[in-house]
Scaffold this motif. Structure first.
Motif, PDB file in Angstrom:
ATOM      1  N   GLY A 416       9.547  38.627   7.719  1.00  0.00           N
ATOM      2  CA  GLY A 416       9.508  37.345   7.025  1.00  0.00           C
ATOM      3  C   GLY A 416       8.167  37.067   6.388  1.00  0.00           C
ATOM      4  N   GLY A 417       7.124  37.787   6.835  1.00  0.00           N
ATOM      5  CA  GLY A 417       5.805  37.603   6.240  1.00  0.00           C
ATOM      6  C   GLY A 417       5.757  37.948   4.757  1.00  0.00           C
ATOM      7  N   LEU A 418       6.658  38.844   4.328  1.00  0.00           N
ATOM      8  CA  LEU A 418       6.709  39.182   2.898  1.00  0.00           C
ATOM      9  C   LEU A 418       7.057  37.947   2.070  1.00  0.00           C
ATOM     10  N   GLY A 419       8.016  37.179   2.569  1.00  0.00           N
ATOM     11  CA  GLY A 419       8.379  35.951   1.868  1.00  0.00           C
ATOM     12  C   GLY A 419       7.273  34.922   1.909  1.00  0.00           C
ATOM     13  N   LEU A 465      20.536  43.204   6.476  1.00  0.00           N
ATOM     14  CA  LEU A 465      20.900  41.855   6.061  1.00  0.00           C
ATOM     15  C   LEU A 465      20.022  40.823   6.768  1.00  0.00           C
ATOM     16  N   LEU A 466      19.776  41.041   8.057  1.00  0.00           N
ATOM     17  CA  LEU A 466      18.954  40.094   8.816  1.00  0.00           C
ATOM     18  C   LEU A 466      17.522  40.068   8.291  1.00  0.00           C
ATOM     19  N   VAL A 471      13.184  37.465   4.961  1.00  0.00           N
ATOM     20  CA  VAL A 471      12.257  37.440   3.816  1.00  0.00           C
ATOM     21  C   VAL A 471      12.507  36.207   2.961  1.00  0.00           C
ATOM     22  N   VAL A 472      13.787  35.951   2.652  1.00  0.00           N
ATOM     23  CA  VAL A 472      14.117  34.773   1.840  1.00  0.00           C
ATOM     24  C   VAL A 472      13.763  33.493   2.588  1.00  0.00           C
ATOM     25  N   ARG A 473      13.996  33.495   3.895  1.00  0.00           N
ATOM     26  CA  ARG A 473      13.638  32.323   4.697  1.00  0.00           C
ATOM     27  C   ARG A 473      12.123  32.100   4.683  1.00  0.00           C
ATOM     28  N   GLY A 474      11.341  33.177   4.783  1.00  0.00           N
ATOM     29  CA  GLY A 474       9.887  33.039   4.704  1.00  0.00           C
ATOM     30  C   GLY A 474       9.444  32.450   3.377  1.00  0.00           C
ATOM     31  N   LEU A 475      10.109  32.875   2.303  1.00  0.00           N
ATOM     32  CA  LEU A 475       9.811  32.315   0.986  1.00  0.00           C
ATOM     33  C   LEU A 475      10.158  30.835   0.945  1.00  0.00           C
TER      34      LEU A 475
END
Length: 574
Positions: A416-419, A465-466, A471-475
């Motif tokens: 998630g850090g990517l987002g 998928l998770l 990633v999208v959630r991090g964004l």
């Protein structure tokens, strides 16, 4: 007495110290070539429209000139108020720490080492306090094996949060009375002392007491780090500074499970506390050596509002206890839930009345007359469900339903850090083009899209998928927290930052605690119906969260409306 000012349409030259800090942030935070940060003196869009910058941020500025936004209903009312806030002529953001390094021709050529190290110290202080919570959570199982009784060991977490909430409202007074540098250094030292006490505890009572000491230090360290980082930064550059600070705030809970798992595997439960000692020692040394002392004019000898402190501490502590009982018992009306809840309401009413009447209030509640600030605070509270709830549900799904280790879970979460990193760049762009409210709406929408796949969790849900969802959630979360905090600080005067920092950080922690408690109750009920922490229980919980996220759009839309209202009112002044 409070004075009312209006936004100046003339440019206010940024002092070298401010430029040094902004340049320092620019070297770290990503910038878009076509929509980068405006130079000092340029305008900052609010609600999609440009406003002239407010004056009064530099040492040469009149302290009463103000940095409040145009059309704000009160942000400027706090100017020169007897709140004990910093004067407008204070050292600059990140304590401004030093002048820019001179070039060969005598002209400033970039941020000094002092400015960079001060900014790094401020960010590290907040990062340590946030990271500590998540890495300690990973050690609860080993701590239980050492001291016994999960219900008793849970007080290791609860004592930390209670102490943090009780002390945090006093941070603004401490910073203005003793100086930001002294308070930051002292909080760092006490945090190290509390961590050492935890690591060498021989009984559960000693561990809980030491954990309370760490929580009290963190309650000061978190908001004073924000003061150190943002103080003196012109409002047109707050978006860049908050993007960097917000990214660190969002990444710390993602890294916590991995770091905590590695530490527990390597050195047992005490390792999660021992790691803080050398880190705090290094931070303490950097603070003493590189962070500049506060100017004498910055430390206002304002008397401590004892009634305000006691009533606020009672309110926050009782609120935390009520939330703790709610998480344990659910909605059943019992004395252990109703008693602290009633005391929280009563003491909260006393606190509000006291702060509105006191000549020297502990916290300046008049900031809430500013519509943008008030709606931003409501958003910070509601976004606790967006930020904190999944941070409990997703790791628990990986470990309980999929049988992953703490380290593997942490590595999966870290995607998630990517987002989050992307949001640090994108939020800066959207803030300039669309305004804070619109950016928050986009962030919540993305978070809802990322949550939708989690409502169908099963035993064999694809990890690809998770991770994509994370990633999208991090964004999405990055596009909610960062612009909300930015708009809150932009809407008030510079000298009100100490008050605002305490209020925003406390609101975020209480909102997060409530969010986790509510989700815990929902998950427990779902697990009882399905006879265990099976994937279906988590899918049900995420379906419930999806509905809550839809409700958080309401305060986001209110912030959007406040942005538009402010932009319309400031149009003639610009």
């Amino acid at each position: 007495m409070p004075t009312t000012t209006k936004l100046s349409t003339e440019e206010a030259p940024s002092p070298p110290e401010v430029e040094a800090v902004v340049d320092a942030v620019a070297e770290v935070a990503p910038v878009v070539p076509d929509a980068g940060a405006a130079p000092a003196g340029d305008t900052e869009p609010v609600g999609g429209k440009d406003l002239a910058p407010a004056t009064g941020t530099g040492p040469a500025a009149d302290p009463d000139a103000g940095t409040g936004t145009a059309g704000s209903e009160t942000g400027s009312e706090t100017a020169g108020s007897e709140t004990g806030s910093e004067t407008a002529g204070s050292e600059t953001g990140a304590e401004a720490a030093g002048e820019r390094a001179p070039a060969a021709d005598g002209e400033p050529s970039g941020p000094s080492a002092s400015a960079l190290l001060t900014m790094a110290a401020a960010i590290t202080g907040g990062f340590l306090a946030l990271l500590d919570t998540t890495i300690v959570n990973v050690s609860i199982e080993d701590t239980t094996a050492r001291f016994g009784g999960i219900n008793q060991v849970q007080w290791v977490v609860t004592a930390y949060l209670i102490a943090l909430a009780a002390v945090m409202p006093a941070t603004g007074w401490l910073a203005t009375r003793f100086g930001v540098k002294r308070v930051f250094a002292a909080a760092t030292a006490v945090f190290a002392l509390g961590s050492a006490g935890c690591a060498f505890s021989q009984t559960l009572t000693e561990l809980v007491a030491a954990r309370g000491l760490s929580g009290a230090a963190a309650g000061v360290l978190t908001p004073v780090s924000t003061i150190l980082l943002t103080r003196g930064v012109p409002r047109e550059h707050l978006g860049r500074v908050q993007a960097l600070n917000g990214s660190v705030m969002l990444i710390s809970p993602l890294l916590g499970p991995t770091i905590g798992g590695l530490l527990v595997e390597a050195g047992g439960w005490s390792a999660v506390y021992l790691i803080n000692i050398p880190l705090c020692a290094a931070l303490f040394a950097v603070t003493l050596r590189w962070v500049k002392k506060d100017a004498p004019a910055e430390r206002i000898a304002k008397p401590l509002d004892v009634v305000g402190l006691l009533s606020s501490a009672t309110c926050t502590v009782c609120t935390v206890l009520a939330i703790h009982e709610f998480a344990d018992q659910g909605v059943r009306a019992s004395a252990s839930l109703l008693a602290p809840l009633g005391l929280a309401v009563l003491s909260g009413a006393v606190f509000v009345v006291r702060e509105l009447r006191a000549r020297f209030p502990l916290l300046d509640l008049r900031l809430f007359r500013n519509r943008v600030y008030a709606t931003a605070v409501v958003n910070v509270f509601c976004l606790g469900f967006v930020l904190y709830s999944p941070m409990m549900l997703i790791p628990l799904y990986f470990q309980s339903a999929r049988g992953e280790t703490a380290v593997t879970t942490g590595l999966l979460m870290s995607t998630g850090g990517l987002g989050v990193v992307t949001a640090a760049w994108l939020s800066r762009v959207l803030l300039k083009k669309l305004g804070g409210g619109a950016t928050v709406v986009i962030g919540i929408t993305l978070t809802m899209l990322a949550t939708a796949p989690l409502t169908t969790l099963s035993d064999d849900t694809s990890y690809l998928l998770l991770c994509a969802s994370l990633v999208v959630r991090g964004l999405g979360t990055g596009l909610t927290i960062v612009p909300t905090m930015t708009r809150a600080f932009q809407s008030i005067r510079q000298e009100s930052i100490p008050d605002a920092s305490s209020q925003l950080n406390l609101t975020q922690r209480i909102g997060g605690a409530l969010a986790i408690a509510v989700v815990t109750v929902v998950l427990e009920q779902a697990a009882q119906e399905r006879h265990g922490l099976v994937p279906g229980a988590f899918a049900h919980s995420f379906g419930w969260l999806l509905g809550v996220y839809a409700l958080t759009l309401l305060p986001a839309l209110a912030l959007l409306a406040a942005d538009r209202r402010e932009a319309r009112q400031s149009g003639p002044a610009a």
